[in-house]
Design a protein around this motif. Sequence first.
Motif, PDB file in Angstrom:
ATOM      1  N   ARG A 205       0.845  -1.180   0.000  1.00  0.00           N
ATOM      2  CA  ARG A 205       0.000   0.000   0.000  1.00  0.00           C
ATOM      3  C   ARG A 205       0.893   1.248   0.000  1.00  0.00           C
ATOM      4  N   SER A 206       0.301   2.400  -0.196  1.00  0.00           N
ATOM      5  CA  SER A 206       1.096   3.613  -0.377  1.00  0.00           C
ATOM      6  C   SER A 206       1.624   4.155   0.945  1.00  0.00           C
ATOM      7  N   LEU A 207       2.947   4.235   1.041  1.00  0.00           N
ATOM      8  CA  LEU A 207       3.579   4.870   2.193  1.00  0.00           C
ATOM      9  C   LEU A 207       3.224   6.343   2.289  1.00  0.00           C
ATOM     10  N   TYR A 208       2.880   6.951   1.165  1.00  0.00           N
ATOM     11  CA  TYR A 208       2.745   8.403   1.076  1.00  0.00           C
ATOM     12  C   TYR A 208       1.298   8.877   1.062  1.00  0.00           C
ATOM     13  N   LEU A 209       0.344   7.959   0.812  1.00  0.00           N
ATOM     14  CA  LEU A 209      -1.062   8.352   0.681  1.00  0.00           C
ATOM     15  C   LEU A 209      -1.996   7.618   1.641  1.00  0.00           C
ATOM     16  N   ASP A 210      -1.663   6.412   2.032  1.00  0.00           N
ATOM     17  CA  ASP A 210      -2.535   5.617   2.890  1.00  0.00           C
ATOM     18  C   ASP A 210      -2.517   6.205   4.310  1.00  0.00           C
ATOM     19  N   PRO A 211      -3.666   6.612   4.842  1.00  0.00           N
ATOM     20  CA  PRO A 211      -3.682   7.271   6.158  1.00  0.00           C
ATOM     21  C   PRO A 211      -3.103   6.419   7.286  1.00  0.00           C
ATOM     22  N   THR A 212      -3.402   5.122   7.274  1.00  0.00           N
ATOM     23  CA  THR A 212      -2.896   4.266   8.352  1.00  0.00           C
ATOM     24  C   THR A 212      -1.393   4.120   8.271  1.00  0.00           C
ATOM     25  N   LEU A 213      -0.870   3.964   7.066  1.00  0.00           N
ATOM     26  CA  LEU A 213       0.582   3.868   6.922  1.00  0.00           C
ATOM     27  C   LEU A 213       1.260   5.176   7.315  1.00  0.00           C
ATOM     28  N   LEU A 214       0.668   6.288   6.950  1.00  0.00           N
ATOM     29  CA  LEU A 214       1.247   7.581   7.306  1.00  0.00           C
ATOM     30  C   LEU A 214       1.255   7.775   8.824  1.00  0.00           C
ATOM     31  N   ARG A 215       0.129   7.520   9.466  1.00  0.00           N
ATOM     32  CA  ARG A 215       0.076   7.681  10.922  1.00  0.00           C
ATOM     33  C   ARG A 215       1.042   6.726  11.614  1.00  0.00           C
ATOM     34  N   SER A 216       1.154   5.523  11.100  1.00  0.00           N
ATOM     35  CA  SER A 216       2.042   4.547  11.725  1.00  0.00           C
ATOM     36  C   SER A 216       3.508   4.961  11.585  1.00  0.00           C
TER      37      SER A 216
ATOM     38  N   ASP B 174      13.189   4.181  -3.679  1.00  0.00           N
ATOM     39  CA  ASP B 174      13.395   2.944  -4.436  1.00  0.00           C
ATOM     40  C   ASP B 174      12.375   1.889  -4.037  1.00  0.00           C
ATOM     41  N   ALA B 175      12.055   1.832  -2.747  1.00  0.00           N
ATOM     42  CA  ALA B 175      11.072   0.859  -2.282  1.00  0.00           C
ATOM     43  C   ALA B 175       9.706   1.143  -2.881  1.00  0.00           C
ATOM     44  N   GLN B 176       9.391   2.430  -3.014  1.00  0.00           N
ATOM     45  CA  GLN B 176       8.110   2.825  -3.596  1.00  0.00           C
ATOM     46  C   GLN B 176       8.234   4.249  -4.130  1.00  0.00           C
ATOM     47  N   ARG B 177       8.030   4.402  -5.426  1.00  0.00           N
ATOM     48  CA  ARG B 177       8.137   5.722  -6.035  1.00  0.00           C
ATOM     49  C   ARG B 177       6.991   6.614  -5.568  1.00  0.00           C
ATOM     50  N   LEU B 178       7.296   7.891  -5.450  1.00  0.00           N
ATOM     51  CA  LEU B 178       6.306   8.851  -4.989  1.00  0.00           C
ATOM     52  C   LEU B 178       5.313   9.178  -6.094  1.00  0.00           C
ATOM     53  N   PRO B 179       4.045   9.353  -5.744  1.00  0.00           N
ATOM     54  CA  PRO B 179       3.067   9.684  -6.774  1.00  0.00           C
ATOM     55  C   PRO B 179       3.159  11.116  -7.264  1.00  0.00           C
TER      56      PRO B 179
END
Length: 399
Positions: free
Chosen positions: A109-120, A149-154
């Motif tokens: 899932r998106s490190l940069y957009l997913d709210p749960t990942l961002l809060r975590s 590298d792990a995940q490109r930014l949108p």
Amino acid sequence: MTQPFELGCNYWPRKSAMYMWRDLDLAEVRADFAQLHDMGFRTVRFFLLTEDFLPAPMSVPSAKLAQLVQVAAAARDAHLRSVPTLVTINMSGKFWWPEWMRDADGLPRSLYLDPTLLRSQALLASRCASALAGDNSIRAFDLSNEIDDAQRLPSRDAGWLWTALLAGAVRRAAPGVPVHFGAHLPSLVESTHMRIDDLAGLLDEDCMHAYPLYCDHARSFLDPELVPFACALTAELADTGRAPLMHEFGICTAAPGSPGVTITDDFLGQPRQQYLASEAEGALYYSQVLDRLAATGAAGAYAWCYADYDPSLFDRAPFDTAVRERTFGLVRSDGSEKPACTVIRAFAARLARGDVHFGVAPKLLDVNVDAYYASPTDHFARLYARWLAGTGAPVSGSP
């Protein structure tokens, strides 16, 4: 007198590598840190694997925070300053995604957009910084290691917001401690949306990672000009007036006594030619790069990395596929020192005597930053050719 050049080293233990936090051997860590200090290093950068420190949403285990405090204390006891790297998913040729960060199809899932990942991630930054707040041996907090590298930014805005969120979490928890980000060559060569100027406006220092091994613009695998050029270009794109820090540089080596050899290795899932230098070549590379960094205005350099890894780890990720990662160390897997350590010791002694030549880089940019990022690959190649012409270095080299 304050030393004008910071000599640091990136660290994983020889015997456990990226698995260090799962069965932490503090005696090994203490011995390694003592050896690093004896070599002349004064800073150690280490990594909090996200799988271990964020194993579930909004969950940072107290036991891992206790281990973090213990490792930082071991560094302090060895008279080293610490740079903990917080969000560590991209590491040594593998993406270490916690399973909970994947969707139903197994995709991240998106490190940069997913709210749960961002809060975590923000919670991870806050809890780790809070655990070490007040410890004067903490040199800086590094938000992440080459995360793009792990995940490109949108988008560029997503990169700015992600960085601002994590930097703010660190600063609230540990006021006054500098904040870094582990940027690398793609931020100079590609349109990754993790722009150096955006990072500079949010962070306290301008950091870069550079390896000729991974750069198509390098003249050779051992090109000693690429690292100082990348560092100087980072400073100009940042436009802060701060001296840039080379956060990572180094070279992998062949077996002791063996000549250098080119191999085809796995690089983030793709085959790529890599070079295992002879140990003598590795020592020469370190010598050339350290002196060139000092002569062109760098604030310091962190070697990658402390040690080769124990062969018992070679059937485990990332070493089962990324062969080069087995032998990037300054010391061998048995703890004996490669010739590069002699170079480090001599450079540290020269620093202490004031015998290192310090200078400034020539001006590089002849376009504004937006124009540079409109075509970063072309500008990088063009400016590097100009840099080489200015040094009198040949335009090609070997190996």
